[in-house]
Design a protein around this motif. Sequence first.
Motif, PDB file in Angstrom:
ATOM      1  N   ALA A  35       0.816  -1.210   0.000  1.00  0.00           N
ATOM      2  CA  ALA A  35       0.000   0.000   0.000  1.00  0.00           C
ATOM      3  C   ALA A  35       0.856   1.268   0.000  1.00  0.00           C
ATOM      4  N   THR A  36       2.089   1.169  -0.480  1.00  0.00           N
ATOM      5  CA  THR A  36       2.999   2.309  -0.437  1.00  0.00           C
ATOM      6  C   THR A  36       2.437   3.517  -1.175  1.00  0.00           C
ATOM      7  N   GLU A  37       1.995   3.320  -2.389  1.00  0.00           N
ATOM      8  CA  GLU A  37       1.493   4.441  -3.192  1.00  0.00           C
ATOM      9  C   GLU A  37       0.276   5.092  -2.529  1.00  0.00           C
ATOM     10  N   LYS A  38      -0.596   4.268  -1.990  1.00  0.00           N
ATOM     11  CA  LYS A  38      -1.834   4.764  -1.383  1.00  0.00           C
ATOM     12  C   LYS A  38      -1.576   5.517  -0.078  1.00  0.00           C
ATOM     13  N   LEU A  39      -0.603   5.064   0.733  1.00  0.00           N
ATOM     14  CA  LEU A  39      -0.423   5.612   2.070  1.00  0.00           C
ATOM     15  C   LEU A  39       0.808   6.495   2.252  1.00  0.00           C
ATOM     16  N   ALA A  71      12.535   4.847   3.394  1.00  0.00           N
ATOM     17  CA  ALA A  71      13.611   4.844   2.399  1.00  0.00           C
ATOM     18  C   ALA A  71      13.059   4.312   1.078  1.00  0.00           C
ATOM     19  N   ASP A  72      13.768   4.565  -0.001  1.00  0.00           N
ATOM     20  CA  ASP A  72      13.327   4.094  -1.315  1.00  0.00           C
ATOM     21  C   ASP A  72      13.151   2.577  -1.366  1.00  0.00           C
ATOM     22  N   TYR A  73      13.924   1.846  -0.571  1.00  0.00           N
ATOM     23  CA  TYR A  73      13.852   0.389  -0.576  1.00  0.00           C
ATOM     24  C   TYR A  73      12.793  -0.156   0.394  1.00  0.00           C
ATOM     25  N   GLU A  74      12.102   0.713   1.121  1.00  0.00           N
ATOM     26  CA  GLU A  74      11.074   0.289   2.067  1.00  0.00           C
ATOM     27  C   GLU A  74       9.687   0.419   1.445  1.00  0.00           C
ATOM     28  N   ARG A  75       8.779  -0.432   1.899  1.00  0.00           N
ATOM     29  CA  ARG A  75       7.406  -0.424   1.421  1.00  0.00           C
ATOM     30  C   ARG A  75       6.459  -0.365   2.613  1.00  0.00           C
ATOM     31  N   ILE A  76       5.318   0.238   2.415  1.00  0.00           N
ATOM     32  CA  ILE A  76       4.253   0.239   3.415  1.00  0.00           C
ATOM     33  C   ILE A  76       3.340  -0.934   3.079  1.00  0.00           C
ATOM     34  N   VAL A  77       3.104  -1.787   4.068  1.00  0.00           N
ATOM     35  CA  VAL A  77       2.205  -2.915   3.855  1.00  0.00           C
ATOM     36  C   VAL A  77       1.103  -2.885   4.905  1.00  0.00           C
ATOM     37  N   ILE A  78      -0.048  -3.374   4.523  1.00  0.00           N
ATOM     38  CA  ILE A  78      -1.175  -3.463   5.435  1.00  0.00           C
ATOM     39  C   ILE A  78      -1.262  -4.900   5.941  1.00  0.00           C
ATOM     40  N   VAL A  79      -1.330  -5.035   7.253  1.00  0.00           N
ATOM     41  CA  VAL A  79      -1.530  -6.323   7.904  1.00  0.00           C
ATOM     42  C   VAL A  79      -2.823  -6.197   8.705  1.00  0.00           C
ATOM     43  N   SER A  80      -3.675  -7.161   8.567  1.00  0.00           N
ATOM     44  CA  SER A  80      -4.977  -7.062   9.232  1.00  0.00           C
ATOM     45  C   SER A  80      -4.841  -6.939  10.748  1.00  0.00           C
ATOM     46  N   ARG A  81      -5.801  -6.275  11.332  1.00  0.00           N
ATOM     47  CA  ARG A  81      -5.842  -6.110  12.790  1.00  0.00           C
ATOM     48  C   ARG A  81      -5.823  -7.468  13.487  1.00  0.00           C
ATOM     49  N   GLU A  82      -6.617  -8.408  12.984  1.00  0.00           N
ATOM     50  CA  GLU A  82      -6.675  -9.728  13.600  1.00  0.00           C
ATOM     51  C   GLU A  82      -5.313 -10.417  13.578  1.00  0.00           C
ATOM     52  N   THR A  83      -4.576 -10.262  12.485  1.00  0.00           N
ATOM     53  CA  THR A  83      -3.250 -10.881  12.393  1.00  0.00           C
ATOM     54  C   THR A  83      -2.346 -10.370  13.509  1.00  0.00           C
ATOM     55  N   LEU A  84      -2.318  -9.058  13.721  1.00  0.00           N
ATOM     56  CA  LEU A  84      -1.449  -8.501  14.763  1.00  0.00           C
ATOM     57  C   LEU A  84      -1.950  -8.825  16.165  1.00  0.00           C
ATOM     58  N   ILE A  85      -3.250  -8.786  16.366  1.00  0.00           N
ATOM     59  CA  ILE A  85      -3.794  -9.112  17.688  1.00  0.00           C
ATOM     60  C   ILE A  85      -3.476 -10.566  18.044  1.00  0.00           C
ATOM     61  N   ARG A  86      -3.614 -11.465  17.070  1.00  0.00           N
ATOM     62  CA  ARG A  86      -3.346 -12.878  17.324  1.00  0.00           C
ATOM     63  C   ARG A  86      -1.843 -13.134  17.472  1.00  0.00           C
ATOM     64  N   ALA A  87      -0.997 -12.230  16.972  1.00  0.00           N
ATOM     65  CA  ALA A  87       0.460 -12.359  17.098  1.00  0.00           C
ATOM     66  C   ALA A  87       0.987 -11.769  18.406  1.00  0.00           C
ATOM     67  N   LYS A  88       0.227 -10.886  19.011  1.00  0.00           N
ATOM     68  CA  LYS A  88       0.683 -10.124  20.169  1.00  0.00           C
ATOM     69  C   LYS A  88       1.276 -11.002  21.268  1.00  0.00           C
ATOM     70  N   ALA A  89       0.645 -12.096  21.591  1.00  0.00           N
ATOM     71  CA  ALA A  89       1.114 -12.961  22.675  1.00  0.00           C
ATOM     72  C   ALA A  89       2.474 -13.583  22.384  1.00  0.00           C
ATOM     73  N   ASP A  90       2.836 -13.706  21.109  1.00  0.00           N
ATOM     74  CA  ASP A  90       4.106 -14.326  20.726  1.00  0.00           C
ATOM     75  C   ASP A  90       5.240 -13.317  20.538  1.00  0.00           C
ATOM     76  N   ILE A  91       4.952 -12.032  20.614  1.00  0.00           N
ATOM     77  CA  ILE A  91       5.987 -11.015  20.401  1.00  0.00           C
ATOM     78  C   ILE A  91       6.731 -10.797  21.725  1.00  0.00           C
ATOM     79  N   PRO A  92       8.050 -11.003  21.721  1.00  0.00           N
ATOM     80  CA  PRO A  92       8.804 -10.842  22.962  1.00  0.00           C
ATOM     81  C   PRO A  92       8.776  -9.405  23.458  1.00  0.00           C
TER      82      PRO A  92
END
Length: 78
Positions: A40-44, A55-76
């Motif tokens: 979603a780099t161009e859009k955002l 940076a030119d080599y970086e991109r903006i990506v969208i990750v669903s809310r559910e994906t991050l919420i379900r990952a939260k417990a595993d993030i150190p």
Amino acid sequence: MKIVRRIGVPPSARGSSSGATCPDVFELSDGNFAVIGTEATEKLDGELPPDAARADYERIVIVSRETLIRAKADIPDA
């Protein structure tokens, strides 16, 4: 650099009909994280706040809310 583990639950546990192609978060062998998301780099890019930039080599990506919420417990904490 290698993928060490998935952070959170697999796409099939989040309702993916194919169980394979959905946003995902992974911990890498160097301690960083990699994400699969919708490009979603161009859009955002113009929406970034004044104190954010990419940076030119970086991109903006969208990750669903559910994906991050379900990952939260595993993030150190550190």
